[in-house]
Structure formats: C-alpha cells, structure tokens
Design a protein around this motif. Structure first.
Motif, PDB file in Angstrom:
ATOM      1  N   HIS A 260       0.821  -1.205   0.000  1.00  0.00           N
ATOM      2  CA  HIS A 260       0.000   0.000   0.000  1.00  0.00           C
ATOM      3  C   HIS A 260       0.857   1.257   0.000  1.00  0.00           C
ATOM      4  O   HIS A 260       0.663   2.120  -0.851  1.00  0.00           O
ATOM      5  CB  HIS A 260      -1.053   0.070   1.105  1.00  0.00           C
ATOM      6  N   HIS A 309      -6.865  -2.610   4.008  1.00  0.00           N
ATOM      7  CA  HIS A 309      -7.997  -2.511   3.073  1.00  0.00           C
ATOM      8  C   HIS A 309      -7.804  -3.421   1.860  1.00  0.00           C
ATOM      9  O   HIS A 309      -8.719  -3.556   1.057  1.00  0.00           O
ATOM     10  CB  HIS A 309      -8.275  -1.057   2.667  1.00  0.00           C
ATOM     11  N   HIS A 310      -6.621  -4.018   1.723  1.00  0.00           N
ATOM     12  CA  HIS A 310      -6.451  -5.014   0.656  1.00  0.00           C
ATOM     13  C   HIS A 310      -6.893  -6.396   1.097  1.00  0.00           C
ATOM     14  O   HIS A 310      -6.859  -7.337   0.315  1.00  0.00           O
ATOM     15  CB  HIS A 310      -4.984  -5.062   0.222  1.00  0.00           C
TER      16      HIS A 310
HETATM   17 CU   LIG Z   1      -3.970   0.225  -0.598  1.00  0.00          CU
END
Ligand SMILES: [Cu+2]
Lengths: 559, 211
Positions: A260, A309-310
């Motif tokens: 990220h 969030h992945h």
């Molecule tokens: Cu991300």
C-alpha cells in the motif's frame, strides 16, 4: 550510442561546458558519479523496462479482445499479467520519477553540487541493472504465474514458474530503491544552499523527501516477505505453510504493509511534479504551500496504517476491517487537499496550455477519479462486492497510470530543455498529451463499468456480455500505446533537431533554471544563495488583472 | 576546515559536515534494516502466540551453550568495535587497527561457533522436513524461522566482517585516513548486527527453559 545521441552542444566551443560533454566514452558514462548522468542512465534502463511491461500489457489486451481464450493459454495469460505487474511496478513505476527527475533535479533545486553520496548513487544503478538481469532471466526462462502479489501458498507450493528468480529480482531491486531513498534524504538534509530553508524548498523536493521516507521504511518489509517466500520455496522451510501451523495471512500483511505505501511511492513524486507545473503555467504561487507540505507528510505517515484494506475479504477480523476502513478514509483527506490547492492555484492565474500543463490538468482529473473510486474500495460493503473485479484494476490504473505516468511525462517535457538543452516540438507534444488523456480514459473507464457488473480480474476468457467493454478497453489501449510512443519519437528527434533552449525557456522560478541548459558538471558557477520562497511568479498585488491584493496565504517565509 | 584533507570527498565542503552526513546516512539505512527484521519478528511473534506449546518445546531443543557463547562473543566484538571507532576519531592509529582486527576475529569466531551449532542441529534432526526429530505440531514452524533468521543474521555479519577487515587493511596500508567517516559508519552497522542478535538470542534460545 548514447553519448552521440545526447550530445547537443556540437559544434564545440560555442556553448559552455555541460555535463553531457564532460566525457564522451562509454566508460565515462558507466563510471560517472554525476547525478545528472546517473539520471540519464536510469532513464535509458527504465525506457527498456517500460517497453517490456508494455508488451505484456499488449498481450493481455489482445487476448481479451474476444471472450474465448484464443491467443494465449490460461497459463500463458497468467504469466503475461504477472510480467506486466512485476515489471511495471518494480522496474518502472516505483523507481520512475525519483531515480530520473529526482536524481537530476534535487541537487539542482536545492543549490547543491551533487547528491550527498555520489558513489552510492552509481552503485544503486548497478544494483538496479543486476535486478533487471534477474528479471530478464525470469522472462527468458518462461516467466512466472503468481501475479505481482506472490501470494502464498500459490507462490511457495503450487506455482511451477520461476518464482525464485522473480522474487529475487524484486528483492535486489529493493536495495537499489533503499540506496536512492537514503541518498535523497541525506542530500536534502545536508546539501541545501545557504538560505534554502525547509519551507523554501520547492514542492518537488518535498515530494522526493517524503517518498524517500516511505521507500526507506516500507521496502525492507517487502524484502523480508520475499526472502521468507524464497526460504519456503527454495529451502523447504515451513514459514507460511498451513500444514505446519503457518499462516498465509501473515504473508499478506507483510506484503501489503509494503505495497500500500508503494502506491504513495508512485504518487508522492507526481504530487511534486504537478505542483511545479501548475504554478509555472498558471504563473501563480502555489495555494497553501504549507498545507501542501503537511499533506505529503500526512500521507507518508498515515499511508503506513491502511494496508488492511487489501484484505477485507481475506478473513481478517471485522473489527480490524473497521479500523482499516476508517484510516483509509483519513488518508484520502490530504490527497483531496492537494487537488483543491492545485485548483485554487489556477484561480486568477495567467493560464497557459503548454504540453506540460496539459499533462498536469489531465493528471488532476484522472487522479481525482482514481482517488474517489479509492473511497468506494475503502468502505467494506462496496469492497466486498467489487473485490478482485475490474473495478479494482481500473481504480489503481487511474492512480498509477493516469496519475503517475501522466505526471512523469509532464515532468519529462517540462524539464527536457534543462536536461538536454533542446526544446521539444510543442504542437506534437500537446497532441500527445491530449491523446494520452483520452486514450487512458477509453482504456480504463470501461473497466469500472464491467467491474461493477462483476467481471473478475485475472481471467483470460469471460462471458460474452462483457465483450463490448473489453473491446472498448483494447481499442483505447491502442490509442494509449500510440500516445506513449509518440513522445519517445519526437523527444529523440529533438535531441538533434530541436531548437536550442535558453537557460529558462518557461520563465520558471527555481534554482534549476538559474544555471545553464544543460547544466555544467558541478551545476552552478557560484554557490547560489536563496533569499525567498518558491513560486514567486509575481510579487503580491502586481498580478495581471488584479484590482485587489492577493489573498493572504501562508507560504513559508515570503519576503 | 582544510579543503585538501585526503578524506574529504565531493560534494562535501568540510570534513566535519561530511562526517555528520555519513553518520546521518547510515542511521537512515539502519532504520531500514530495523524494518527488515521487524517484519520477520512480527510474523514470528504472531505464530508464537498461536502455538505457544510447540514454540516452547522447539526453543528448548536449541543448543543454549552455543547460543550463549556466541552472545558473549558478539557483545565483546561490539566493545572492540566501539573502541576502534573512537580511537580512529582520536587519531590513535595502533589502537584503532588492533581493535578492528580483534573485532573481525570475534566476528569470525561467531561464525565458526555457529557453523558447529548448525552441524549439531543438522545431525540432531532439527532441519524441517522428513527427518525432523520433534513431535510437537508447530516445532517445524519454529525451526523454519530459526534457520531463516540466524541465516540472514549470519549474512549480515559476514558483510560486517568483510567491511571491518577492509577498514583494517586499508588503514594498515595507509590508504584510508583515520579521519574518514568510514570507521564510524562501519561501527554503527556492526552494532546493529549485534543488536539483532540481542533480539534473536532470547527469542530463539531462551523460551521454555524456566519450567
Ligand atoms: Cu492500498
């Protein structure tokens, strides 16, 4: 070849000595410690990798022209998109702006002779090339089919491609990234000219500084994740193996803890570039300089706290999902601040539409769409619906390609006269910039739509109802490919036949424009002294059509 | 500051700034190294929480004598390295070179002891796979990390030994001035490698010994 192509100063004696004429042999290039020459070396290498990654993308779009799997086998398709991802992420986007424009410009912008550690700078290029050789070996040996994410147990137990070589290539490339990051941080801390205080730094330098912090702290975590994968696959050590009680989710945590922030590694430099372009071509100070700096710092810190969030559908606890979702919204705020501030910079500006500005405007539009759709993905219910669909593919291509690559091309055009001493052909460049915007939109907007309708990513065949969207995307990709190749052609042309650029063809502020184009080997004839903040395109109250004084705004210590 | 000092390199304008800059640079790099090991230790810690019994039993199977002797050797080497760095700064050439030599030898001693330990581990069935000796379910997992972490540490230490030996060699030949920042930079790296072991030793060797 390169020293002939990049020699703009023949006939000799007419022009001041430049870094390009400091040596003409191949050896003088391969042993140089001049940051400007190293930037050129990196540019040549990155162009090559951009082609390789682009060919893989072309294969993908060709295959997807029809619903049936006809061009590639299923396995071949997996290898094509893995190649595309690995090469484009680690051998093009992550290094792109820092090692080329950053390397070239940071010492010039802060009034320094060179980077803090010139030999480390050269070493980083050789490490990068070694990684590139490993990547080339991976490709020639048949590629790898894990996706760029190297998820275990696929990568450790089931994939039959060259996982070790591919992971090794990315691992080695990481050292090059870290070396560049350390060098940029140390350079910005220690090599600033007298009077160049922190809040007088151009925002491009701030972009390089914040991205370097992210590079230095995130890359090693990926390195360890890949090392553990390699130990499991190569040496048989059970690290993530569920059969022995290991947990593949832990690999995902490590991977996304890097990957990220890697999004910000790709986009923070673009923020810097766009700030330079927007101010120059609107002839305005940046709106809210200090906020722009704090926004980048905010992103580089909070960007480390949102990787979950992945993994909303990976089986993470729903409380963790809640927190990661909230933090992902928080990290969007500074990006929004930046978009607003660029827009406000246009307000009452004298806007010119030179090619770099067209790229910048395209960036702002595409980045905004990419950022907003990121918020869709940050909210768990929507994400569950569109996980692993083309919606996600469209979202991150809007950020990385519509955003980062547009900014890279914009910056390349803007500083091309400084780098080469030649002007590019403006009409062609404007055409390419507009074409890139529309080519991009045609390629990736259909992906949002089909993704929302349920088209999953990473499949080489698909139901016929999605064909219209895929055909649109493939046709757009053709335009996009042309828009990428065209500048390469006319920029190469300009090396020989382009008009000579003066020291400051854009009448831009910034120390890099105060020296000759191309700059001499040690950058400045005398050490620059800085007495004012950046982007003073005109003093307050004297802007064109300004009846009333400029609105009061904080911009470091302006005179 | 003298511009002509042999240790001064471009683009630095004074030796003092150059030393500051080099030491700042290596600190930034060490932050990166800390994150490198932190990733693996985080995974290790999570797995230990999930499999407490297996990890304790496995840790008991490590050889605490080899581990403890090596801890002592490495801590001593950090002392001699610190003395070497300070001596170089103070211009005490003989002391600096002697301490560098001892540091490199202690590093080598660590690797030799580690080699004997690895040999005993291999013969004792502590390599994950079909010949693995322990019955506990997560014991193989523990030893996966044991080999990976001590291996990565040994690679770091080998790089350190080469760097220290290189300094000693160039200092002895007189091609490296004592005022060069290389001494402090190498020392900081050496201390980090030592510090990593200070974490690995209690995590890999000590658990499960008290009960
Ligand atoms: Cu991300």
């Amino acid at each position: 070849m390169s020293e002939v192509a990049f020699d703009p100063t023949a006939p000799h004696g007419v022009h001041p000595p430049s870094y390009l004429t400091a040596g003409h042999t191949l050896r003088s290039w391969l042993t140089t410690t001049d940051h400007k020459r190293i930037a050129i070396l990196y540019m040549l290498a990155l162009t090559l990798f951009f082609f390789i990654g682009g060919i893989a993308a072309a294969l993908i779009r060709l295959e997807l022209f029809t619903p049936a799997g006809d061009l590639l086998t299923a396995e071949g398709y997996n290898r094509a998109f893995t190649l595309h991802g690995v090469i484009m992420v680690w051998f093009f986007l992550v290094p792109s702006i820092p090692v080329t424009l950053g390397n070239f410009l940071v010492p010039l912008m802060i009034g320094a002779e060179d980077m803090a550690f010139p030999r480390l700078n050269l070493l980083s290029w050789y490490i990068f090339m070694a990684a590139g050789l490993l990547a080339a070996f991976t490709i020639l040996a048949g590629g790898v089919e894990t996706g760029w994410t190297f998820y275990t147990p696929l990568a450790t137990a089931f994939a039959n491609g060259n996982v070790l070589a591919a992971a090794g290539a990315v691992f080695v490339a990481g050292f090059s990234s870290i070396a560049t990051g350390v060098n940029l941080i140390a350079t910005i801390h220690t090599q600033r000219a007298p009077g160049m205080t922190w809040f007088r730094l151009p925002l491009f330098v701030w972009g390089m500084y914040t991205v370097s912090i992210v590079i230095v702290l995130a890359t090693p975590v990926l390195a360890m994740a890949l090392l553990l994968i390699m130990a499991e696959r190569g040496l048989g050590l059970p690290i993530f193996d569920p059969a022995h009680g290991g947990d593949p989710l832990l690999f995902q945590h490590l991977f996304w803890f890097y990957s990220h922030p890697a999004v910000y590694i790709m986009i923070l430099p673009s923020f810097g570039v766009i700030s330079e372009l927007v101010t120059c071509f609107a002839r305005r100070r940046i709106f809210g300089y200090e906020f722009m700096v704090y926004a980048m710092a905010w992103i580089s810190i909070v960007g480390f706290l949102v990787w979950g969030h992945h993994m909303f559908v990976s089986g993470m606890s729903s409380y963790a999902s809640l927190v990661f979702s909230f933090l992902s919204f928080v990290v969007a705020v500074p990006s929004a601040i930046k978009v607003f501030n660029w827009t406000f910079t246009f307000y009452r500006g004298e806007i010119g539409f030179a090619a770099p500005m067209l790229y910048a405007i395209g960036f702002i539009g595409l980045f905004t769409v990419g950022g907003l759709t990121g918020l869709f993905l940050a909210s768990v219910p929507v994400d569950v619906h569109v996980t692993d669909t083309y919606f996600v593919v469209a979202h991150f291509h809007y950020i990385m390609v519509g955003g980062a690559v547009s900014a890279f091309y914009g910056g390349l055009h803007f500083w091309w006269p400084k780098i080469t001493g030649r002007l590019y052909p403006e009409a062609w460049a404007r055409f390419a910039a507009v074409l890139m915007f529309f080519g991009f939109a045609f390629t990736f907007t259909p992906m949002f739509l089909m993704g929302f309708l349920g088209m999953p990513r990473r499949y080489y065949s698909y139901p016929a109802e999605f064909q219209i969207w895929h055909v649109l995307a493939s046709a757009g990709a053709l335009l996009l490919a042309f828009a990428y190749l065209l500048p390469m052609a006319y920029l190469a042309w300009s090396l020989r036949w382009g008009r000579r650029a003066g020291d400051n063809p854009w009448q831009a502020t910034g120390l890099e424009w105060s020296t000759t184009s191309p700059p001499p080997p040690h950058n400045f004839a005398t050490m620059p002294r800085v007495a004012e903040g950046p982007y003073l395109y005109h003093p307050a109250e004297t802007g064109p059509q300004h009846g009333q004084p400029e609105p009061e705004q904080k911009q470091g210590d302006h005179p | 500051m003298s511009q002509a000092h042999p240790a001064l390199r471009e683009p630095w304008r004074s030796l003092h700034r150059q030393r500051q800059g080099a030491s700042f640079g290596i600190w930034v790099f060490l932050a990166s190294e800390v994150m490198f090991f932190a990733g693996a230790l985080m995974v290790f810690g999570m797995l230990r929480l999930q499999h407490p019994a297996g990890f304790l039993a496995a840790a008991r199977a490590t050889d605490i004598w080899f581990g403890s002797v090596n801890t002592a050797v490495l801590l001593t080497s950090s002392l001699t390295m610190a003395v070497a760095s300070q001596a170089a700064e103070a211009g005490l050439r003989r002391l600096a070179l002697r301490c560098l030599g001892i540091t490199a030898l202690l590093g080598l001693a660590f690797l030799v002891v580690k080699g004997f330990e690895y040999r005993a581990d291999i013969l004792g069935g502590l390599v994950p796979g079909p010949t693995f000796r322990l019955e506990e379910p997560a014991a193989q997992l523990f030893f996966g990390f044991y080999w990976a972490l001590t291996g990565v540490h040994a690679v770091h230490l080998t790089i350190g030994i080469v760097a220290v030996a290189g300094l000693a060699w160039r200092g002895w030949r007189g091609t490296l001035p004592l005022a060069s920042p290389a001494f402090e930079v190498t020392a900081l790296y050496w201390h980090l490698v030592d510090l990593v072991w200070v974490f690995l030793y209690p995590l890999l060797y000590l658990p499960g010994r008290s009960g």
